[in-house]
Design an enzyme around this catalytic site. Structure first.
Site, short mmCIF file in Angstrom:
data_model
loop_
_atom_site.label_atom_id
_atom_site.label_comp_id
_atom_site.label_asym_id
_atom_site.label_seq_id
_atom_site.Cartn_x
_atom_site.Cartn_y
_atom_site.Cartn_z
CG ASP A 146 45.35 39.39 37.42
OD1 ASP A 146 45.43 40.31 38.24
OD2 ASP A 146 44.89 39.54 36.27
CG ASP A 202 42.38 42.93 31.26
OD1 ASP A 202 43.02 42.14 31.98
OD2 ASP A 202 41.41 43.59 31.67
CD GLU A 262 42.82 38.00 32.01
OE1 GLU A 262 43.32 37.83 33.13
OE2 GLU A 262 42.15 39.01 31.69
#
Length: 632
Positions: free
Chosen positions: A301, A199, A224
């Protein structure tokens, strides 16, 4: 601009270096021509306390869908419901469920040959009771970078971008590195994880991702790297993805946010020309280093959750064009990602599976070559070369079809996919195995079995009782709700594919004897079926009526039917338990769960205008409502 040529040389160097790796260092899916398909197993609203149990229950279904890896949400104790403000890393009880439930889910997936990828949030952390009183593992002020908002920080400079919602962690500290390595290699690997999703990867140096990947010996590694995309300078955006991969020494791939952003613009503004770069290649990360790219349409998201208007929605693909996005990523190189709500909340499972089956049958991998045929306003078309044969695809409102001998294998609103050649599929699926019974009652026999395989894809299963077919299902389970008490039955299961090829029935047949029971009914298993409803993409058929099990006249709570074939006018059917002796009124509706759009049947000739019947009160406790055609 020549930077991407350097990247290509780096890719070659990394590939060469892999041949020299010791056997102790595991190669990831990002180090080869991968046929992996990643499934994001959660959305923004999944933290309901029992989410792991949901994933466990879907293990066999995910195998049937063609999934190879499932991405789990952050598993550690956290200050935020969704898990992205981690607190005690070594405590694996979270808002998604207990550590026991987590391990049960990864074990169920592993039993189906599916690997589990953990969401690793290590850019930042919160204290157990305050800003930075870190426990499990215990860290002191040196763990917080010197640019953090906390006045007590005493670490070194940040190696990436800042993060204000929690304490920025200093990955240059040896004790931090060692505790994270132990957490990955012991706690997370012990819970059944074999892969990593990092992340907020822009928050710390990519070299640390490579280090932590080595510690876990992960077989899947992706970061990410989500940054702002300037549509007038796309190369700068995808160069940041390349830099991340290079920074990890090629050990981790990156989510292809460049392709994601270009799909957003193409689908929302009809600017399909953006999907081709000046060299004639795909304009996203997959155009430069496809082996290292993980593609996606939306995630927790960027997109919605259970429906179009629910969830984060920070950077979504238009809801009515989601399948165009899948038609692109499931035919193109890179490792594609499928998002949980699109399969289990939006009613797109069958359409997505058709694309997955086409990809697998053609042998499309993360490194397959792409020849773009059209990239213009209103149209993108390409031919992709797999290890078995080529696929042609098009998305956009404008017409296009490949020239020569091609067979369409998937299609929907403004998208289509063809396979090379017109050879008819004549290969039958393998025979289902391990047919077993569940808890048998006087009037029901639950069955399950091991999934079949097929050269193109298994479409469904046919269940026979005493030699006669009694129903079909697309999953590896079925319940016979038409059984009679104190009776012996034999059951066998047959697999079939879209071309009409049938396997042999499972053998020997399973013998089941129902226990004794009364002749009166407390509930009745009613099978509804309807055809010729002229459905469009996103619409499913439902039964809605005056009983609780069929929604009490609310389409949002109505009973969903299952399509028995393909096409706008296919038959839809399903079985639901209604109270015995109940005067029942109902209608069929075409309902889109993503938008709430509802199309009701016209009135019948009855005084109520509804379809009507009364359920039985005596055995056998079943009924069939074969209602012919949807009434317009």
């Amino acid at each position: 601009m020549k930077v991407h040529h350097r990247v290509a040389l780096t890719a070659l160097a990394v590939s060469s270096a892999l041949a020299c790796l010791s056997s102790a260092q595991a190669a990831t899916e990002q180090d080869k021509a991968s046929s992996a398909i990643l499934f994001q197993g959660f959305h923004w609203n999944s933290a309901n306390g029992s989410w792991y149990a949901d994933l466990q229950s879907k293990a066999a279904d995910l195998k049937t869908l063609g999934i190879t890896h499932v991405w789990f949400p952050p598993p550690s104790d956290a200050a935020s419901t969704q898990g992205y403000l981690p607190r005690q890393l070594n405590v694996l009880n979270s808002s998604y469920g207990t550590e026991t439930a987590l391990t049960a889910a990864t074990s169920a997936l592993n039993a189906q040959g599916i690997k589990s990828v953990v969401d690793v949030v290590i850019n930042h952390r919160v204290g157990t009771a305050g800003w930075a009183d870190f426990t499990n593992p215990t860290w002191d002020c040196r763990a917080v970078v010197n640019s953090d908002e906390w006045t007590g920080k005493c670490g070194n400079a940040d190696t990436g971008d800042g993060y204000s919602a929690a304490r920025d962690i200093d990955h240059t500290q040896t004790f931090v590195q060692n505790d994270i390595k132990t957490w990955l290699s012991s706690r997370l690997k012990g819970a059944g994880f074999t892969g990593i999703r990092f992340d907020y990867s822009k928050g710390y140096g990519a070299s640390y991702a490579g280090m932590y990947q080595d510690a876990m010996a992960a077989d899947f590694c992706v970061g990410e790297v989500w940054t702002n995309l300037d549509y007038n300078n796309v190369d700068a955006h995808r160069q940041l993805l390349m830099n991340y991969v290079d920074g990890s020494s090629g050990k981790c791939g990156a989510f292809d946010f460049t392709t994601k952003g270009l799909l957003n613009q193409a689908l929302s503004a009809n600017e399909y020309y953006r999907l081709k770069d000046s060299s004639g290649k795909p304009a996203g990360g997959i155009g430069w280093w496809p082996m290292k790219m993980v593609t996606f349409v939306d995630n927790h998201d960027t997109g919605p959750s259970e429906s179009c208007s629910v969830g984060q929605n920070h950077w979504p693909v238009p809801c009515d064009k989601v399948m165009q996005g899948y038609a692109y990523i499931l035919t193109h190189p890179g490792v594609p990602t499928i998002y949980y709500p699109h399969v289990y909340n939006w009613g797109l499972k069958a359409d997505i599976k058709a694309l997955v089956d086409a990809r697998k049958a053609a042998g499309i991998t993360s490194t397959s070559a792409v020849s773009i045929q059209q990239a213009a306003t209103g149209l993108y078309a390409a031919i992709i070369t797999g290890t078995n044969y080529q696929l042609a695809m098009k998305i956009g409102p404008n017409s296009w079809a490949p020239s020569g001998s091609w067979t369409m294998v998937a299609s929907g609103a403004n998208y289509a996919v063809w396979k090379a050649g017109s050879t008819v599929d004549t290969q039958a699926p393998t025979v289902p195995t391990n047919v077993a019974k569940g808890t048998v009652t006087a009037t029901s026999v639950p069955l399950s079995w091991t999934a079949s395989t097929d050269n193109v894809g298994v479409t469904g299963y046919r269940v026979a009782r005493n030699g006669t077919a009694i129903g079909t299902t697309t999953s590896t389970s079925y319940t016979d709700n038409t059984a009679v008490a104190n009776t012996t039955y034999t059951y066998a299961v047959q697999a079939y594919d879209a071309a009409g090829n049938n396997s042999a029935y499972s053998s020997p047949a399973l013998s089941v004897t129902t226990p004794s029971g009364g002749t009166g009914c407390t509930s009745v298993a009613v099978t509804f079926s309807i055809a010729n409803a002229n459905t469009v993409t996103g619409q499913n058929l439902y039964v809605v009526g005056n009983q609780t099990a069929i929604g009490n006249w609310s389409p949002a709570s109505s009973f969903a039917l299952t399509i028995q074939g393909t096409g706008a006018n296919a038959t839809w059917s399903g079985t639901v338990n209604l109270p015995a002796g109940a005067a029942t009124q109902y209608k069929y509706v075409k309902y889109n769960p993503s938008t709430g759009a509802t199309v009701w049947e016209s009135n019948q000739t009855t005084s109520s205008g509804n379809r009507e019947f009364t359920t039985t009160t005596v055995s056998p406790c079943t009924a069939s409502r074969a209602d012919g055609n949807f009434k317009f």
